[in-house]
Design a protein around this motif. Structure first.
Motif, PDB file in Angstrom:
ATOM      1  N   GLY A  34       0.826  -1.209   0.000  1.00  0.00           N
ATOM      2  CA  GLY A  34       0.000   0.000   0.000  1.00  0.00           C
ATOM      3  C   GLY A  34       0.854   1.250   0.000  1.00  0.00           C
ATOM      4  O   GLY A  34       2.088   1.174   0.010  1.00  0.00           O
ATOM      5  N   ASP A  35       0.194   2.400  -0.021  1.00  0.00           N
ATOM      6  CA  ASP A  35       0.873   3.699   0.025  1.00  0.00           C
ATOM      7  C   ASP A  35       0.672   4.318   1.405  1.00  0.00           C
ATOM      8  O   ASP A  35      -0.362   4.119   2.048  1.00  0.00           O
ATOM      9  CB  ASP A  35       0.285   4.659  -1.020  1.00  0.00           C
ATOM     10  N   THR A  36       1.660   5.115   1.819  1.00  0.00           N
ATOM     11  CA  THR A  36       1.568   5.797   3.113  1.00  0.00           C
ATOM     12  C   THR A  36       1.727   7.294   2.899  1.00  0.00           C
ATOM     13  O   THR A  36       2.628   7.725   2.175  1.00  0.00           O
ATOM     14  CB  THR A  36       2.682   5.297   4.069  1.00  0.00           C
ATOM     15  N   VAL A  37       0.844   8.056   3.518  1.00  0.00           N
ATOM     16  CA  VAL A  37       0.948   9.515   3.472  1.00  0.00           C
ATOM     17  C   VAL A  37       1.132  10.020   4.904  1.00  0.00           C
ATOM     18  O   VAL A  37       0.339   9.696   5.780  1.00  0.00           O
ATOM     19  CB  VAL A  37      -0.326  10.137   2.846  1.00  0.00           C
ATOM     20  N   GLU A  38       2.205  10.779   5.115  1.00  0.00           N
ATOM     21  CA  GLU A  38       2.343  11.496   6.387  1.00  0.00           C
ATOM     22  C   GLU A  38       1.853  12.908   6.126  1.00  0.00           C
ATOM     23  O   GLU A  38       2.136  13.485   5.066  1.00  0.00           O
ATOM     24  CB  GLU A  38       3.807  11.524   6.829  1.00  0.00           C
ATOM     25  N   ALA A  39       1.126  13.457   7.078  1.00  0.00           N
ATOM     26  CA  ALA A  39       0.531  14.776   6.843  1.00  0.00           C
ATOM     27  C   ALA A  39       0.487  15.592   8.130  1.00  0.00           C
ATOM     28  O   ALA A  39       0.402  15.041   9.223  1.00  0.00           O
ATOM     29  CB  ALA A  39      -0.887  14.601   6.292  1.00  0.00           C
ATOM     30  N   TYR A  89      -9.178  14.184   8.347  1.00  0.00           N
ATOM     31  CA  TYR A  89      -8.842  13.912   9.754  1.00  0.00           C
ATOM     32  C   TYR A  89      -8.227  15.150  10.409  1.00  0.00           C
ATOM     33  O   TYR A  89      -8.631  15.556  11.499  1.00  0.00           O
ATOM     34  CB  TYR A  89      -7.879  12.723   9.834  1.00  0.00           C
ATOM     35  N   LEU A  90      -7.245  15.756   9.731  1.00  0.00           N
ATOM     36  CA  LEU A  90      -6.513  16.861  10.363  1.00  0.00           C
ATOM     37  C   LEU A  90      -7.383  18.097  10.568  1.00  0.00           C
ATOM     38  O   LEU A  90      -7.116  18.909  11.444  1.00  0.00           O
ATOM     39  CB  LEU A  90      -5.280  17.216   9.519  1.00  0.00           C
ATOM     40  N   TYR A  91      -8.435  18.253   9.738  1.00  0.00           N
ATOM     41  CA  TYR A  91      -9.308  19.422   9.900  1.00  0.00           C
ATOM     42  C   TYR A  91     -10.652  19.043  10.519  1.00  0.00           C
ATOM     43  O   TYR A  91     -11.632  19.765  10.354  1.00  0.00           O
ATOM     44  CB  TYR A  91      -9.457  20.159   8.570  1.00  0.00           C
ATOM     45  N   HIS A  92     -10.706  17.911  11.207  1.00  0.00           N
ATOM     46  CA  HIS A  92     -11.924  17.468  11.903  1.00  0.00           C
ATOM     47  C   HIS A  92     -13.137  17.553  10.977  1.00  0.00           C
ATOM     48  O   HIS A  92     -14.202  18.020  11.375  1.00  0.00           O
ATOM     49  CB  HIS A  92     -12.211  18.341  13.140  1.00  0.00           C
ATOM     50  N   GLY A  93     -12.929  17.129   9.719  1.00  0.00           N
ATOM     51  CA  GLY A  93     -13.973  17.327   8.712  1.00  0.00           C
ATOM     52  C   GLY A  93     -15.254  16.550   8.985  1.00  0.00           C
ATOM     53  O   GLY A  93     -16.324  16.963   8.566  1.00  0.00           O
ATOM     54  N   GLY A  94     -15.137  15.446   9.663  1.00  0.00           N
ATOM     55  CA  GLY A  94     -16.331  14.657   9.961  1.00  0.00           C
ATOM     56  C   GLY A  94     -16.915  13.943   8.751  1.00  0.00           C
ATOM     57  O   GLY A  94     -18.013  13.392   8.831  1.00  0.00           O
ATOM     58  N   LEU A  95     -16.201  13.959   7.617  1.00  0.00           N
ATOM     59  CA  LEU A  95     -16.710  13.231   6.454  1.00  0.00           C
ATOM     60  C   LEU A  95     -16.508  11.736   6.680  1.00  0.00           C
ATOM     61  O   LEU A  95     -15.488  11.305   7.229  1.00  0.00           O
ATOM     62  CB  LEU A  95     -15.974  13.657   5.176  1.00  0.00           C
ATOM     63  N   THR A  96     -17.488  10.951   6.240  1.00  0.00           N
ATOM     64  CA  THR A  96     -17.343   9.502   6.359  1.00  0.00           C
ATOM     65  C   THR A  96     -16.428   9.005   5.240  1.00  0.00           C
ATOM     66  O   THR A  96     -16.204   9.714   4.250  1.00  0.00           O
ATOM     67  CB  THR A  96     -18.706   8.801   6.207  1.00  0.00           C
ATOM     68  N   LYS A  97     -15.957   7.773   5.379  1.00  0.00           N
ATOM     69  CA  LYS A  97     -15.137   7.208   4.300  1.00  0.00           C
ATOM     70  C   LYS A  97     -15.936   7.168   3.001  1.00  0.00           C
ATOM     71  O   LYS A  97     -15.385   7.391   1.925  1.00  0.00           O
ATOM     72  CB  LYS A  97     -14.684   5.802   4.671  1.00  0.00           C
ATOM     73  N   GLU A  98     -17.222   6.904   3.102  1.00  0.00           N
ATOM     74  CA  GLU A  98     -18.064   6.881   1.884  1.00  0.00           C
ATOM     75  C   GLU A  98     -18.028   8.248   1.199  1.00  0.00           C
ATOM     76  O   GLU A  98     -17.984   8.339  -0.021  1.00  0.00           O
ATOM     77  CB  GLU A  98     -19.521   6.517   2.233  1.00  0.00           C
ATOM     78  N   GLN A  99     -18.018   9.307   2.012  1.00  0.00           N
ATOM     79  CA  GLN A  99     -18.009  10.661   1.432  1.00  0.00           C
ATOM     80  C   GLN A  99     -16.640  11.037   0.847  1.00  0.00           C
ATOM     81  O   GLN A  99     -16.544  11.993   0.086  1.00  0.00           O
ATOM     82  CB  GLN A  99     -18.429  11.681   2.502  1.00  0.00           C
TER      83      GLN A  99
END
Ligand code: HSE
Length: 309
Positions: free
Chosen positions: A32-37, A111-121
């Motif tokens: 897989g790929d990994t992103v650090e942010a 995640y970092l901006y507390h977006g609250g979007l689901t994985k589906e979104q």
């Protein structure tokens, strides 16, 4: 806390799962790929890329950067992001490399901006990001990469995805030859129309693979892994494909198909010892055609894109 680095992993995926062209997809463990942010003052910056192949750090040309930017815009936040991308998946390998980066970038931004979007979104922005490099709009890599397990795309516009499930007994042998097949090209060579009998055959097998993942039924999956529409057209893009497929079947595989648009080839079994033998035989068959490969014996990744330590 949220100004610290986070690390997001997104798994490899098998687009199409054989006959389910642009419809079925499956996440697999191990690669897989990994992103650090981390948060940054404004815009999206890709500060580092670790990859065996050259890849642009321009965030407008990299699916992790594009997807992250789409999420920031969607959330309407003023801040930006710094990303470091580690490519575990080779580009043009048929393992959903662009999709994994896009899924990880979208997940990190949310995640970092507390977006609250689901994985589906997150699927739609990640799919749009992938479209910029693949030349097609399909979610059979982004959806399983995000959700894990097997997924089914009913429609892309509007996006309608269903997570189907997993098969516990399934061992998957992935063999990636040292050949690059660009999805864009592999789509251009597809036929404009399909004979009715081939359509019916692939539709039946696609429906049965869906049932197999919903019912956790290995034997139904094994019986249904046949693609008479796309595989015959793309096989020539993979040097030695016919012999590699034959070697896997001779070694006891219950089914063999191209992963996504190739060149990765996957074989299935419910026996781990057989899996290792199948892997050896497939790798050898590629070598006999002068093609080196890398391989793994793996299983379904039921979790999808996630934070890791
Ligand atoms: N469904 C896509 C194709 C997947 O086969 O072109 C690409 O990984």
């Amino acid at each position: 806390m949220k100004h610290e680095w986070i690390k997001v992993f997104s798994p490899a995926t098998i687009g199409n799962i054989g006959p389910g062209f642009d419809v079925l997809g499956l996440a697999v463990k191990g690669w897989g790929d990994t992103v650090e942010a981390r948060r940054a003052p404004a815009g999206v910056v890709i500060s580092a890329i670790t990859s065996a192949q050259p890849l642009s750090k321009d965030p407008r040309r990299n699916t992790a950067g594009i997807a992250a930017k789409l999420i920031l815009d969607l959330l309407g936040v003023k801040g930006g992001l710094e990303l470091k991308l580690r490519k575990g998946l080779p580009i043009g390998s048929g393992l959903g490399s662009s999709a994994a980066s896009a899924a990880a970038g979208a997940f990190a931004a949310n995640y970092l901006y507390h977006g609250g979007l689901t994985k589906e979104q997150l699927i739609l922005p990640a799919t749009k990001a992938e479209e910029t490099v693949s030349g097609g709009f399909f979610a059979d890599n982004t959806a399983p990469a995000l959700l894990g397990g097997a997924t089914l795309t009913r429609s892309c516009v509007p996006l309608d995805i269903t997570r189907i499930g997993s098969i516990r007994k399934l061992h998957i042998v992935l063999v990636t030859p040292n050949i690059v097949v660009l999805t864009r090209h592999a789509r251009q060579i597809l036929p404009a129309s399909v004979p009715m009998k081939d359509f019916v055959y692939n539709m039946a097998n696609t429906a049965l693979i869906t049932a197999a993942f919903a019912k956790n039924d290995y034997s139904l999956f094994a019986r249904s892994l046949h693609d008479v529409v796309v595989e015959p057209v793309r096989a020539h893009l993979i040097k030695g494909f016919a012999q590699v497929k034959e070697a896997a079947l001779q070694a006891g595989a219950d089914g063999v198909a191209i992963s996504g648009s190739g060149p990765t080839v996957f074989a299935i079994t419910d026996n781990i010892r057989k899996a290792r033998f199948i892997e050896q035989q497939m790798v050898m068959a590629f070598i006999e055609h002068g093609v080196k490969s890398r391989s793994i014996v793996t299983s379904v990744d039921a979790e999808g894109t996630r934070l890791i330590d």
